[in-house]
Design a protein around this motif. Structure first.
Motif, PDB file in Angstrom:
ATOM      1  N   LYS A 503       0.834  -1.203   0.000  1.00 60.62           N
ATOM      2  CA  LYS A 503       0.000   0.000   0.000  1.00 60.62           C
ATOM      3  C   LYS A 503       0.870   1.254   0.000  1.00 60.62           C
ATOM      4  CE  LYS A 503      -3.692  -2.133   2.746  1.00 60.62           C
ATOM      5  NZ  LYS A 503      -4.470  -2.023   3.996  1.00 60.62           N
ATOM      6  N   VAL A 504       0.325   2.296  -0.589  1.00 56.59           N
ATOM      7  CA  VAL A 504       0.914   3.629  -0.508  1.00 56.59           C
ATOM      8  C   VAL A 504      -0.109   4.505   0.208  1.00 56.59           C
ATOM      9  CG1 VAL A 504       1.891   5.574  -1.768  1.00 56.59           C
ATOM     10  CG2 VAL A 504       2.106   3.250  -2.697  1.00 56.59           C
ATOM     11  N   ILE A 505       0.289   5.072   1.339  1.00 51.19           N
ATOM     12  CA  ILE A 505      -0.608   5.909   2.133  1.00 51.19           C
ATOM     13  C   ILE A 505      -0.241   7.372   1.907  1.00 51.19           C
ATOM     14  CG2 ILE A 505      -1.554   6.338   4.433  1.00 51.19           C
ATOM     15  CD1 ILE A 505      -1.831   3.422   3.561  1.00 51.19           C
ATOM     16  N   LEU A 506      -1.204   8.168   1.480  1.00 51.63           N
ATOM     17  CA  LEU A 506      -0.992   9.604   1.260  1.00 51.63           C
ATOM     18  C   LEU A 506      -2.013  10.396   2.072  1.00 51.63           C
ATOM     19  CD1 LEU A 506      -0.504   9.663  -2.631  1.00 51.63           C
ATOM     20  CD2 LEU A 506       1.271   9.539  -0.866  1.00 51.63           C
ATOM     21  N   CYS A 507      -1.524  11.323   2.912  1.00 52.63           N
ATOM     22  CA  CYS A 507      -2.388  12.148   3.754  1.00 52.63           C
ATOM     23  C   CYS A 507      -2.362  13.589   3.239  1.00 52.63           C
ATOM     24  CB  CYS A 507      -1.911  12.116   5.205  1.00 52.63           C
ATOM     25  SG  CYS A 507      -1.750  10.448   5.889  1.00 52.63           S
ATOM     26  N   ASP A 515     -16.283  12.478  -2.357  1.00 58.71           N
ATOM     27  CA  ASP A 515     -16.452  11.927  -1.013  1.00 58.71           C
ATOM     28  C   ASP A 515     -17.619  10.952  -0.914  1.00 58.71           C
ATOM     29  OD1 ASP A 515     -14.288  13.232   0.207  1.00 58.71           O
ATOM     30  OD2 ASP A 515     -15.448  15.080   0.398  1.00 58.71           O
ATOM     31  N   ASN A 516     -18.468  10.912  -1.925  1.00 60.45           N
ATOM     32  CA  ASN A 516     -19.605   9.983  -1.908  1.00 60.45           C
ATOM     33  C   ASN A 516     -19.197   8.566  -2.281  1.00 60.45           C
ATOM     34  OD1 ASN A 516     -21.608  11.936  -1.222  1.00 60.45           O
ATOM     35  ND2 ASN A 516     -21.508  12.711  -3.326  1.00 60.45           N
ATOM     36  N   ASN A 517     -17.987   8.408  -2.801  1.00 58.85           N
ATOM     37  CA  ASN A 517     -17.488   7.087  -3.170  1.00 58.85           C
ATOM     38  C   ASN A 517     -16.230   6.763  -2.368  1.00 58.85           C
ATOM     39  OD1 ASN A 517     -19.487   6.661  -5.156  1.00 58.85           O
ATOM     40  ND2 ASN A 517     -18.321   7.867  -6.630  1.00 58.85           N
ATOM     41  N   HIS A 518     -15.982   5.488  -2.181  1.00 56.88           N
ATOM     42  CA  HIS A 518     -14.816   5.051  -1.412  1.00 56.88           C
ATOM     43  C   HIS A 518     -13.736   4.408  -2.275  1.00 56.88           C
ATOM     44  CE1 HIS A 518     -17.551   4.690   2.385  1.00 56.88           C
ATOM     45  NE2 HIS A 518     -17.084   5.914   2.209  1.00 56.88           N
ATOM     46  N   LEU A 519     -14.048   4.169  -3.547  1.00 55.48           N
ATOM     47  CA  LEU A 519     -13.106   3.447  -4.410  1.00 55.48           C
ATOM     48  C   LEU A 519     -13.023   4.105  -5.785  1.00 55.48           C
ATOM     49  CD1 LEU A 519     -14.484  -0.162  -3.750  1.00 55.48           C
ATOM     50  CD2 LEU A 519     -12.417   0.776  -2.733  1.00 55.48           C
ATOM     51  N   PHE A 520     -11.850   4.094  -6.369  1.00 50.59           N
ATOM     52  CA  PHE A 520     -11.706   4.366  -7.803  1.00 50.59           C
ATOM     53  C   PHE A 520     -10.473   3.608  -8.299  1.00 50.59           C
ATOM     54  CE2 PHE A 520      -9.539   7.929  -5.710  1.00 50.59           C
ATOM     55  CZ  PHE A 520      -8.330   8.024  -6.386  1.00 50.59           C
ATOM     56  N   GLY A 521     -10.513   3.236  -9.560  1.00 45.24           N
ATOM     57  CA  GLY A 521      -9.448   2.396 -10.110  1.00 45.24           C
ATOM     58  C   GLY A 521      -8.680   3.078 -11.217  1.00 45.24           C
ATOM     59  N   HIS A 522      -7.433   2.626 -11.379  1.00 41.72           N
ATOM     60  CA  HIS A 522      -6.578   3.146 -12.448  1.00 41.72           C
ATOM     61  C   HIS A 522      -6.062   1.963 -13.254  1.00 41.72           C
ATOM     62  CE1 HIS A 522      -2.569   4.444 -14.083  1.00 41.72           C
ATOM     63  NE2 HIS A 522      -3.356   5.404 -14.535  1.00 41.72           N
ATOM     64  N   PHE A 536      -7.659   2.581  -5.567  1.00 49.65           N
ATOM     65  CA  PHE A 536      -7.489   3.613  -4.544  1.00 49.65           C
ATOM     66  C   PHE A 536      -8.684   3.593  -3.596  1.00 49.65           C
ATOM     67  CE2 PHE A 536      -4.859   4.792  -8.065  1.00 49.65           C
ATOM     68  CZ  PHE A 536      -3.765   5.468  -7.526  1.00 49.65           C
ATOM     69  N   TRP A 537      -8.395   3.697  -2.294  1.00 42.74           N
ATOM     70  CA  TRP A 537      -9.426   3.686  -1.250  1.00 42.74           C
ATOM     71  C   TRP A 537      -9.449   5.057  -0.572  1.00 42.74           C
ATOM     72  CZ3 TRP A 537     -11.706  -1.219   0.473  1.00 42.74           C
ATOM     73  CH2 TRP A 537     -11.237  -2.322  -0.229  1.00 42.74           C
ATOM     74  N   THR A 538     -10.653   5.572  -0.319  1.00 48.40           N
ATOM     75  CA  THR A 538     -10.774   6.898   0.307  1.00 48.40           C
ATOM     76  C   THR A 538     -11.906   6.902   1.333  1.00 48.40           C
ATOM     77  OG1 THR A 538     -12.275   7.618  -1.452  1.00 48.40           O
ATOM     78  CG2 THR A 538      -9.927   8.084  -1.759  1.00 48.40           C
ATOM     79  N   MET A 539     -11.907   5.918   2.251  1.00 50.95           N
ATOM     80  CA  MET A 539     -13.069   5.789   3.139  1.00 50.95           C
ATOM     81  C   MET A 539     -12.855   6.333   4.545  1.00 50.95           C
ATOM     82  SD  MET A 539     -11.248   2.905   2.804  1.00 50.95           S
ATOM     83  CE  MET A 539     -10.424   1.632   3.739  1.00 50.95           C
ATOM     84  N   TYR A 540     -11.662   6.863   4.812  1.00 51.33           N
ATOM     85  CA  TYR A 540     -11.423   7.367   6.166  1.00 51.33           C
ATOM     86  C   TYR A 540     -12.025   8.759   6.360  1.00 51.33           C
ATOM     87  CZ  TYR A 540      -8.326   3.414   6.934  1.00 51.33           C
ATOM     88  OH  TYR A 540      -7.825   2.143   7.072  1.00 51.33           O
ATOM     89  N   ARG A 541     -12.188   9.108   7.627  1.00 51.77           N
ATOM     90  CA  ARG A 541     -12.813  10.385   7.969  1.00 51.77           C
ATOM     91  C   ARG A 541     -11.976  11.566   7.480  1.00 51.77           C
ATOM     92  NH1 ARG A 541     -13.245   9.268  12.829  1.00 51.77           N
ATOM     93  NH2 ARG A 541     -15.374   8.488  12.814  1.00 51.77           N
ATOM     94  N   GLU A 542     -10.676  11.452   7.620  1.00 58.56           N
ATOM     95  CA  GLU A 542      -9.767  12.502   7.174  1.00 58.56           C
ATOM     96  C   GLU A 542      -9.348  12.241   5.721  1.00 58.56           C
ATOM     97  OE1 GLU A 542      -9.407  15.055   8.945  1.00 58.56           O
ATOM     98  OE2 GLU A 542     -10.358  14.265  10.736  1.00 58.56           O
ATOM     99  N   PRO A 543      -8.808  13.257   5.020  1.00 63.95           N
ATOM    100  CA  PRO A 543      -8.436  13.085   3.602  1.00 63.95           C
ATOM    101  C   PRO A 543      -7.194  12.212   3.412  1.00 63.95           C
ATOM    102  CG  PRO A 543      -7.900  15.297   4.345  1.00 63.95           C
ATOM    103  CD  PRO A 543      -8.665  14.661   5.466  1.00 63.95           C
ATOM    104  N   VAL A 544      -7.427  10.912   3.401  1.00 65.87           N
ATOM    105  CA  VAL A 544      -6.358   9.919   3.227  1.00 65.87           C
ATOM    106  C   VAL A 544      -6.665   9.065   2.009  1.00 65.87           C
ATOM    107  CG1 VAL A 544      -5.192   7.915   4.235  1.00 65.87           C
ATOM    108  CG2 VAL A 544      -5.851   9.830   5.697  1.00 65.87           C
TER     109      VAL A 544
END
Length: 685
Positions: A503-507, A515-522, A536-544
């Motif tokens: 995983k690559v974690i970017l904050c 923000d209405n979706n939690h996933l997108f693919g490349h 890519f996963w974007t389900m956390y409360r903060e922009p991660v």
């Protein structure tokens, strides 16, 4: 079969009754499991009334526990409930007491983090050393400690959790390892959710895909290719059935089978193209022949016309010529009608010209994305997966939606470790086991020049990952077993697969995604790189943002500097959302699980030369006599036990699988060192 009400996450609600309680505990409400049949031989041979009484008591105890898993369910309280139910407790006290002991010993009740009514006391003269403070080791240690044993946990890292690890910095949280709760229906995590402050969030499964150039993939095209992907997988099932009959296909991989099906489809398409042009050619030839025939008819008509102009022709001859003219005209009209039909068929054929290729370049890239997603699920390239057994655990999937832990999965092992004797930075270098006991040689990880320490115990529970068990002598995490593990155990270790996922974690300071979706693919540009930053996963409360790297790319990435990986991830994101929208991340981190000496990868899979049976072999203990896999439980005297996700045939590669394996082994150790539960007295029933 109904199992009661369904909770908000798809689990059976705690008030779903006794049938629902059995379901939530992975049991059938009106049947004895294999585990129960072994523990209750007196019930197996009893009449149906006694069997039903046992099941009623068992289900009631499970219901009582699930109703309030924050407090220990002691037998006294359970007994009161039975009397209140009018279950006939007075005559069944021996059976109900054994039932309570069985459920406690095997981790169906009184597991996890809960308030104890009776404090734990060390009443057994049994000492166990647990190697590894992952969730399986911690779960087993807590259970063994509750049985009154002295338990020490050795952990090479400076933290608990193993492959459950959470990134915490300032306001940001992200799971570096285990991340998804794969349904709560039947999952022991359901109990932990009530016991702990686990903030679960439903993962929205909608996943928008973006091409290599950042453009959004047409949804219709995505649906079409996904349908083809599913059909390809279905086709491999047929090959799998054939593989059972063909020796040369016995060890065929899923990846090989998929490429084989693709080649077959390409050949079929080529045959279809050839048949199309052959048919079209035949139609044109028929049209050509009709035109020739019409020309011949016209010549005959001209001949009749010339004869009609002959003044010497008799009336009878002229009448015959007129009739001949009429016949030729009719024949010409029939040929004309045939020609029009042929021309219509030709136009239809030309308009429906088949594609010259089975998959276009973009189609193959999109298909490779779905293959990468499958490689993520199995933590390995598809060519490593067993065709016949890669999905052998599908039948045991839990019900309910997939969820993530907002406040980090590491909450679970951290809570489990409380009150346990965990020795950090301590690596086991050798495990010696004899009839009299075990000795573990321990080395400090922080100071490898320090002298080794030998610890003695009655039994050792080895919960180190399969990747570490595969290590060769000379590596940092290699453990020497004395005597060496029996051949049947070593062979299973070698056969079973152990994969990698990174995983690559970017904050970021603010989100730039929907923000209405939690996933997108490349979508990757090549087959070999399809797993690189593919999801890519974007389900956390903060922009991660969490970017996944799977398949071959996961291993290649291990040798690339973190800064390069982060830069490449940002390049992909900027290609999708625009360079102006994305600033530099505030924090970033990159996992490299295969390079980690204490994990050597992410989780197990069924390799091409393996099967689900190898999980069962991995679960078996060993004894100093080197008993066979068949005899070690029934006739052996094991001292060395094994737990971990790689020992769970029904639930491999999961947190709940590791958790349940710890419960299984703590019960097994108790059976061998405390003694099996005595038969219940059924004489009064």
């Amino acid at each position: 079969m109904a199992h009661g009400a369904v909770g908000p996450y798809g689990e059976r609600s705690m008030d779903a009754g006794q049938e629902g309680a059995a379901f939530q505990s992975r049991l059938v409400h009106n049947e004895l499991s294999a585990e129960e049949q072994e523990a209750f031989p007196e019930i197996v041979t009893a009449n149906n009334d006694i069997k039903n009484l046992y099941l009623k008591i068992r289900n009631r105890f499970l219901q009582l526990w699930l109703d309030n898993p924050k407090q220990e369910l002691v037998y006294e309280a359970a007994k009161v409930a039975l009397c209140r139910d009018g279950t006939g407790f007075q005559a069944s006290s021996s059976l109900s007491m054994k039932t309570h002991l069985f459920l406690s010993r095997h981790g169906y009740i009184n597991f996890g983090i809960f308030k104890r009514v009776h404090p734990v006391r060390q009443i057994q003269k049994v000492k166990v050393i647990v190697i590894g403070a992952g969730i399986s080791g911690l779960a087993a240690a807590r259970q063994l400690q509750s049985f009154g044993m002295e338990v020490t946990v050795l952990e090479a890292r400076g933290r608990v959790g193993g492959r459950i690890a959470t990134f915490h910095k300032d306001k940001y949280t992200a799971d570096l390892g285990a991340m998804v709760v794969t349904g709560l229906g039947g999952n022991p995590i359901t109990v932990l959710r009530k016991q702990l402050n686990m903030e679960l969030i439903s993962i929205k499964q909608t996943c928008t895909l973006y091409e290599t150039d950042g453009k959004r993939v047409c949804r219709a095209k995505d649906i079409l290719v996904e349908k083809e992907f599913n059909q390809l997988l279905e086709s491999t099932s047929g090959i799998s059935r054939d593989a059972m009959k063909r020796e040369k296909w016995k060890n065929l991989s899923l990846g090989d089978a998929l490429e084989l099906v693709i080649k077959v489809q390409e050949k079929r398409l080529q045959r279809k193209v050839n048949e199309h042009w052959k048919t079209l050619s035949e139609l044109y030839n028929k049209k050509k022949n009709l035109i020739v025939a019409q020309k011949q008819i016209q010549e005959k008509v001209e001949e009749v016309k010339n004869n009609l102009c002959d003044r010497n022709a008799t009336t009878e001859a002229k009448n015959k010529m007129i009739e001949r003219w009429r016949q030729l005209s009719q024949e010409f009209d029939r040929k004309e009608a045939e020609k029009r039909t042929l021309e219509s068929n030709i136009r239809a054929k030309e308009e429906k010209e088949p594609s010259q290729i089975y998959l276009s370049r973009k189609d193959r890239q999109l298909l490779d994305w779905h293959f990468a997603n499958l490689e993520f699920a199995n933590a390995t390239p598809l060519e490593s997966l067993s065709l016949r057994h890669w999905n052998q655990d599908d039948a045991y999937e839990f019900t309910g939606i997939h969820l993530a832990v907002h406040n980090g999965y590491a909450l679970v092992p951290t809570s489990y470790a409380d009150s346990l004797d965990v020795r950090f930075h301590k690596a086991a270098k050798q495990i010696a086991y004899t009839d009299k006991g075990c000795k573990v040689v321990v080395q400090s990880v922080n100071d490898e020049d320090s002298s080794e320490v030998t610890m003695e115990c009655d039994a050792v529970l080895c919960t180190i990952p399969l990747g570490v068990l595969k290590e060769e002598k000379g590596s940092k995490s290699y453990i020497e077993f004395n005597p060496p593990l029996p051949e049947w155990k070593r062979s299973a270790i070698k056969r079973l697969g152990y994969g990698n996922l990174n995983k690559v974690i970017l904050c970021f300071e603010k989100s730039f995604w929907d923000d209405n979706n939690h996933l997108f693919g490349h979508i990757g540009s090549t087959t070999s790189s399809r797993g690189e930053l593919f999801l890519f996963w974007t389900m956390y409360r903060e922009p991660v943002v969490i970017a996944l790297v799977a398949g071959k790319a996961a291993n290649i990435m291990e040798n690339v500097p973190d800064r390069v990986i982060v830069a490449r991830t940002l390049q992909v994101l900027r290609g999708i959302f625009g360079a102006e929208a994305i600033a530099e991340p505030k924090y970033s981190t990159v996992t490299k699980w295969k390079s980690d000496p204490w994990s050597r990868g992410s989780y197990s899979y069924v390799a091409a030369h393996s099967s689900g049976e190898d999980y069962d072999v991995m679960a078996l203990p060993v004894d100093p006599q080197g008993s066979s896999a068949k005899d070690v439980i029934k006739k052996g005297k094991p001292r060395l036990f094994f737990a971990g996700e790689h020992t769970m045939r029904n639930y491999p590669a999961t947190v709940h699988g590791a958790l349940l394996s710890g419960a299984r082994e703590s019960a097994r150790i108790a059976d061998f060192f405390i003694g099996k539960l005595a038969p219940a007295d059924l004489s009064q029933l």
